[in-house]
Every structure is written in C-alpha cells, then in structure tokens.
Design a protein around this motif. Structure first.
Motif, PDB file in Angstrom:
ATOM      1  N   TRP A   1      -7.034   1.797   5.406  1.00  0.00           N
ATOM      2  CA  TRP A   1      -7.494   3.158   5.697  1.00  0.00           C
ATOM      3  C   TRP A   1      -8.882   3.414   5.154  1.00  0.00           C
ATOM      4  O   TRP A   1      -9.295   2.836   4.144  1.00  0.00           O
ATOM      5  CB  TRP A   1      -6.523   4.182   5.104  1.00  0.00           C
ATOM      6  CG  TRP A   1      -5.219   4.170   5.812  1.00  0.00           C
ATOM      7  CD1 TRP A   1      -4.157   3.349   5.539  1.00  0.00           C
ATOM      8  CD2 TRP A   1      -4.836   4.972   6.926  1.00  0.00           C
ATOM      9  NE1 TRP A   1      -3.134   3.612   6.429  1.00  0.00           N
ATOM     10  CE2 TRP A   1      -3.525   4.601   7.290  1.00  0.00           C
ATOM     11  CE3 TRP A   1      -5.478   5.968   7.660  1.00  0.00           C
ATOM     12  CZ2 TRP A   1      -2.846   5.188   8.343  1.00  0.00           C
ATOM     13  CZ3 TRP A   1      -4.795   6.562   8.708  1.00  0.00           C
ATOM     14  CH2 TRP A   1      -3.499   6.170   9.043  1.00  0.00           C
ATOM     15  N   GLU A   2      -9.588   4.328   5.815  1.00  0.00           N
ATOM     16  CA  GLU A   2     -10.866   4.817   5.329  1.00  0.00           C
ATOM     17  C   GLU A   2     -10.899   6.338   5.492  1.00  0.00           C
ATOM     18  O   GLU A   2     -10.103   6.901   6.240  1.00  0.00           O
ATOM     19  CB  GLU A   2     -12.034   4.155   6.055  1.00  0.00           C
ATOM     20  CG  GLU A   2     -12.064   4.401   7.540  1.00  0.00           C
ATOM     21  CD  GLU A   2     -13.158   3.613   8.228  1.00  0.00           C
ATOM     22  OE1 GLU A   2     -14.190   3.332   7.590  1.00  0.00           O
ATOM     23  OE2 GLU A   2     -12.984   3.280   9.399  1.00  0.00           O
TER      24      GLU A   2
ATOM     25  N   VAL B   1      -8.745   1.564   9.477  1.00  0.00           N
ATOM     26  CA  VAL B   1      -9.931   0.723   9.581  1.00  0.00           C
ATOM     27  C   VAL B   1      -9.916   0.056  10.950  1.00  0.00           C
ATOM     28  O   VAL B   1      -8.939  -0.563  11.333  1.00  0.00           O
ATOM     29  CB  VAL B   1      -9.970  -0.336   8.451  1.00  0.00           C
ATOM     30  CG1 VAL B   1     -11.094  -1.333   8.674  1.00  0.00           C
ATOM     31  CG2 VAL B   1     -10.094   0.341   7.103  1.00  0.00           C
ATOM     32  N   GLY B   2     -10.991   0.249  11.687  1.00  0.00           N
ATOM     33  CA  GLY B   2     -11.089  -0.328  13.023  1.00  0.00           C
ATOM     34  C   GLY B   2     -10.191   0.346  14.036  1.00  0.00           C
ATOM     35  O   GLY B   2     -10.023  -0.123  15.149  1.00  0.00           O
ATOM     36  N   GLY B   3      -9.619   1.474  13.663  1.00  0.00           N
ATOM     37  CA  GLY B   3      -8.693   2.157  14.554  1.00  0.00           C
ATOM     38  C   GLY B   3      -9.236   3.466  15.074  1.00  0.00           C
ATOM     39  O   GLY B   3     -10.426   3.739  15.016  1.00  0.00           O
ATOM     40  N   VAL B   4      -8.337   4.253  15.553  1.00  0.00           N
ATOM     41  CA  VAL B   4      -8.681   5.539  16.142  1.00  0.00           C
ATOM     42  C   VAL B   4      -8.179   6.638  15.212  1.00  0.00           C
ATOM     43  O   VAL B   4      -7.075   6.553  14.687  1.00  0.00           O
ATOM     44  CB  VAL B   4      -8.036   5.685  17.535  1.00  0.00           C
ATOM     45  CG1 VAL B   4      -8.337   7.034  18.143  1.00  0.00           C
ATOM     46  CG2 VAL B   4      -8.505   4.563  18.443  1.00  0.00           C
TER      47      VAL B   4
ATOM     48  N   MET C   1     -17.717  -0.560   8.648  1.00  0.00           N
ATOM     49  CA  MET C   1     -16.733   0.369   8.112  1.00  0.00           C
ATOM     50  C   MET C   1     -16.126  -0.220   6.835  1.00  0.00           C
ATOM     51  O   MET C   1     -15.909  -1.411   6.750  1.00  0.00           O
ATOM     52  CB  MET C   1     -15.613   0.611   9.122  1.00  0.00           C
ATOM     53  CG  MET C   1     -16.048   1.389  10.321  1.00  0.00           C
ATOM     54  SD  MET C   1     -14.599   1.899  11.258  1.00  0.00           S
ATOM     55  CE  MET C   1     -15.404   2.526  12.693  1.00  0.00           C
ATOM     56  N   SER C   2     -15.848   0.640   5.898  1.00  0.00           N
ATOM     57  CA  SER C   2     -15.267   0.169   4.650  1.00  0.00           C
ATOM     58  C   SER C   2     -13.983   0.935   4.359  1.00  0.00           C
ATOM     59  O   SER C   2     -13.764   2.019   4.878  1.00  0.00           O
ATOM     60  CB  SER C   2     -16.268   0.364   3.507  1.00  0.00           C
ATOM     61  OG  SER C   2     -16.575   1.725   3.372  1.00  0.00           O
ATOM     62  N   THR C   3     -13.155   0.347   3.527  1.00  0.00           N
ATOM     63  CA  THR C   3     -11.887   0.988   3.204  1.00  0.00           C
ATOM     64  C   THR C   3     -12.102   2.145   2.231  1.00  0.00           C
ATOM     65  O   THR C   3     -13.117   2.223   1.548  1.00  0.00           O
ATOM     66  CB  THR C   3     -10.903  -0.029   2.587  1.00  0.00           C
ATOM     67  OG1 THR C   3     -11.483  -0.548   1.390  1.00  0.00           O
ATOM     68  CG2 THR C   3     -10.619  -1.157   3.555  1.00  0.00           C
TER      69      THR C   3
END
Length: 142
Positions: A78-79, A94-97, A1-3
């Motif tokens: 954020w992404e 990022v890395g979240g829900v 995942m990237s920002t």
C-alpha cells in the motif's frame, strides 16, 4: 511509486481524525479517536497513545469508512496518495487502482474550501521564517 511509510500512515490518520473519523477495532467492538491531535508543533500525548494502541494491537483495525486495515496499510502493498476530489491522504495499492470512493464520501460538508484543511504538526516559527525568506527573495529579485 513507493510504499506507505509508518509516518505517512500516522499522518493519514491525523488528517482524518481532524474530520471526526474513528479507528474501529471490530473484534473488541471499540472505536477510538483522540480529542486533541496536536500539542504545539507536535502530536499530542493523547494522539501518540492512540497511535501506539493501533501499532501494538493484536486485532485488525481500520479507519471508519474504509475497507483496508491499518495493518495492511503498513505493509509494502500500500501507499498513501492525495485524493483527487479533496486532496486529503487516501490509501492505494502499489501499482493498483485507488478505491472509487474517497474516505470523505460520507462527510456531507466535505470538501469545504471555507474551512482550513486538516494538517500535520507544523513548527510555526520555521514556517514563518520560510515565508520571510521567500518575501526577501522576491524583493531582491524585483
């Protein structure tokens, strides 16, 4: 995942502006949305002026119907992802829900597969050349 990149946030806003969403500046009690999003295969001058106002504001602003500020979306936390419900761009940590509600939650007639989806600027001649090449490739393979 990237920002989220600045360009992705810009595209995110362009999509939602096309569906009538505004960017809200709560401290100024102001909301903005360009009436014209595109000029040819580029963003319109009006859109670019809105974008510059958003980038250079001294106050937080956010897209109508969201909780995240544009300034937060431009941070590495954020992404921008595609909504599983309507396929339009939505923010996610990022890395979240992802938020349980898409930005489209308050649009009574969305998603609507009968209408064209919001888009980003496109060079129609480039697009047509790609289609032509795909058709030629298909003919050659048959």
């Amino acid at each position: 995942m990237s920002t989220a990149s600045t360009e992705q946030v810009k595209q995110y806003l362009a999509h939602w502006f096309q569906l009538g969403k505004y960017v809200i500046f709560p401290k100024r009690q102001e909301k903005i949305r360009p009436q014209v999003i595109f000029s040819g295969h580029n963003y319109s001058t009006e859109f670019e002026q809105c974008w510059q106002k958003i980038l250079h504001t001294d106050a937080d602003c956010y897209l109508e119907g969201t909780d995240q500020t544009i300034q937060q979306l431009l941070s590495p936390a954020w992404e921008i992802m595609s909504c599983p419900r309507c396929d339009l761009p939505i923010p996610m940590t990022v890395g979240g829900v992802a938020s349980p509600a898409c930005t489209c939650f308050d649009l009574s007639d969305w998603p609507n597969n009968e209408l064209p989806s919001p888009r980003i600027p496109a060079n129609s001649s480039t697009h047509l050349n790609r289609l032509k090449q795909r058709l030629q490739d298909k003919e050659e393979n048959n």
